[in-house]
Design a protein around this motif. Sequence first.
Motif, PDB file in Angstrom:
ATOM      1  N   UNK A  42     -10.351  14.723  39.756  1.00  0.00           N
ATOM      2  CA  UNK A  42      -9.931  13.456  39.152  1.00  0.00           C
ATOM      3  C   UNK A  42      -8.900  13.753  38.075  1.00  0.00           C
ATOM      4  N   UNK A  43      -8.349  12.725  37.468  1.00  0.00           N
ATOM      5  CA  UNK A  43      -7.331  12.920  36.446  1.00  0.00           C
ATOM      6  C   UNK A  43      -7.922  13.618  35.222  1.00  0.00           C
ATOM      7  N   UNK A  44      -7.028  14.231  34.438  1.00  0.00           N
ATOM      8  CA  UNK A  44      -7.448  15.178  33.413  1.00  0.00           C
ATOM      9  C   UNK A  44      -8.468  14.637  32.423  1.00  0.00           C
ATOM     10  N   UNK A  45      -8.234  13.480  31.833  1.00  0.00           N
ATOM     11  CA  UNK A  45      -9.162  12.990  30.816  1.00  0.00           C
ATOM     12  C   UNK A  45     -10.535  12.743  31.420  1.00  0.00           C
ATOM     13  N   UNK A  46     -10.577  12.046  32.556  1.00  0.00           N
ATOM     14  CA  UNK A  46     -11.855  11.801  33.213  1.00  0.00           C
ATOM     15  C   UNK A  46     -12.519  13.113  33.622  1.00  0.00           C
ATOM     16  N   UNK A  47     -11.693  14.062  34.025  1.00  0.00           N
ATOM     17  CA  UNK A  47     -12.208  15.362  34.446  1.00  0.00           C
ATOM     18  C   UNK A  47     -12.914  16.068  33.288  1.00  0.00           C
ATOM     19  N   UNK A  48     -12.306  16.020  32.106  1.00  0.00           N
ATOM     20  CA  UNK A  48     -12.911  16.695  30.960  1.00  0.00           C
ATOM     21  C   UNK A  48     -14.264  16.094  30.625  1.00  0.00           C
ATOM     22  N   UNK A  49     -14.373  14.778  30.705  1.00  0.00           N
ATOM     23  CA  UNK A  49     -15.643  14.115  30.400  1.00  0.00           C
ATOM     24  C   UNK A  49     -16.684  14.410  31.472  1.00  0.00           C
ATOM     25  N   UNK A  50     -16.228  14.466  32.731  1.00  0.00           N
ATOM     26  CA  UNK A  50     -17.162  14.775  33.819  1.00  0.00           C
ATOM     27  C   UNK A  50     -17.672  16.204  33.715  1.00  0.00           C
ATOM     28  N   UNK A  51     -16.799  17.142  33.375  1.00  0.00           N
ATOM     29  CA  UNK A  51     -17.224  18.530  33.225  1.00  0.00           C
ATOM     30  C   UNK A  51     -18.194  18.671  32.062  1.00  0.00           C
ATOM     31  N   UNK A  52     -17.908  17.988  30.947  1.00  0.00           N
ATOM     32  CA  UNK A  52     -18.810  18.041  29.800  1.00  0.00           C
ATOM     33  C   UNK A  52     -20.169  17.459  30.147  1.00  0.00           C
ATOM     34  N   UNK A  53     -20.180  16.360  30.897  1.00  0.00           N
ATOM     35  CA  UNK A  53     -21.454  15.759  31.294  1.00  0.00           C
ATOM     36  C   UNK A  53     -22.235  16.691  32.215  1.00  0.00           C
ATOM     37  N   UNK A  54     -21.526  17.355  33.119  1.00  0.00           N
ATOM     38  CA  UNK A  54     -22.202  18.290  34.027  1.00  0.00           C
ATOM     39  C   UNK A  54     -22.859  19.426  33.240  1.00  0.00           C
ATOM     40  N   UNK A  55     -22.169  19.938  32.249  1.00  0.00           N
ATOM     41  CA  UNK A  55     -22.724  21.034  31.453  1.00  0.00           C
ATOM     42  C   UNK A  55     -24.005  20.581  30.746  1.00  0.00           C
TER      43      UNK A  55
END
Length: 272
Positions: free
Chosen positions: A123-136
Motif C-alpha cells: 500500500x502507499x507509504x503512510x498507510x504502510x508505515x501504520x500497518x507495519x507498526x500495527x503488525x509489530x
Amino acid sequence: MKPISRVFIIGWDGAGSFVASANTPNLDRCVRNGTFDFQAQAATPTISAQCWGTLLHGVSPDKHGLTNEIVSHTPYPDGSPYPSIFRVVREAYPDAAMASFSAWYPINHGIIEPSIGVHKVSMKDRDLSLAAAAYIREHPEVKLLFVQFDLPDAAGHQYGYNTPGQLQAIEETDGLTGHILEAIEETGLLDDSLLVFVSDHGGGGANPRGHGSDHPMDKTIYWGCVGPGIPRGAAIPGTMSIVDTAAVVVRALGIEPPESWESKLPERLFAE
C-alpha cells in the motif's frame, strides 16, 4: 549481551546516500547507536528489482535474474537455487512469523517466494508505515520483517535526485520510519532485535531524474544496523555491498548461509 531474536529491515527506495543531506532524526538516532556506511554500494544495474533482489537473495543480478518487468508479472520460483532470506529463515524456523510491507508491489509479488507463509502487505507509504507498526504490536513474536518505502525514489524521478524535492520526501520517510521504531520500542523488542537500514540505489548520475548507471550517485547508498553486539557509532571496515545484507540477517538469527549465496559477513560487524 542479549541474543538477537528477530531482524527488522527498513529500506528507503532511491535514497542513495542523500540521507546525509536531509533532516532525519529517527535515522540519525540509529546511526549514533549502531554501525553505518554512507559509501556502501548497490548492485549493478542500479534498478529496483535488481537491487532489492540482490539484497533479499544474497546474489548478484546475473544469478537471481530479476528485472522490473519480470517481478511485475512472474512470481519468484520456490525452487530457485538462490533462496531469499525469508525462505532460509522459514527452513530454519518452520513456525516463525514473517512479514513484508512494500510500497512497491512487485517486491511482494515477484521477489519473495509465494509459498513460504510470509505475510505480505502492499500500500502507499503512510498507510504502510501504520500497518507495519500495527503488525509489530500484534505479532511481537515476529522473526523477520521487511519494510520498503517508495517516496524517496518517486520524488527523485519527479524532482531530481538529491534536490530539495527529494530531500523533503526523504525527511517524510524518516517520519514514517518513526512509527515503526515507536512500535518496536513500545512492545519491548528493541533490546534483542537487529535493525537494518538500507537504500537499494541512488540516482541522478547519468540522468538527473533517473538511475540505472554505474555513476557514483546511482551506485552509492547508505547501509547500517543497530542491535545487540553491534558497535555504537562505528563505521563498517572496508566497503559494504548491498549483497552482504543477507549474510548479516542469517548470522544475526544463528543460521548458516546457503552455499549458493555470494553474500559475505562484513569483518568485525558483530562483537564476539
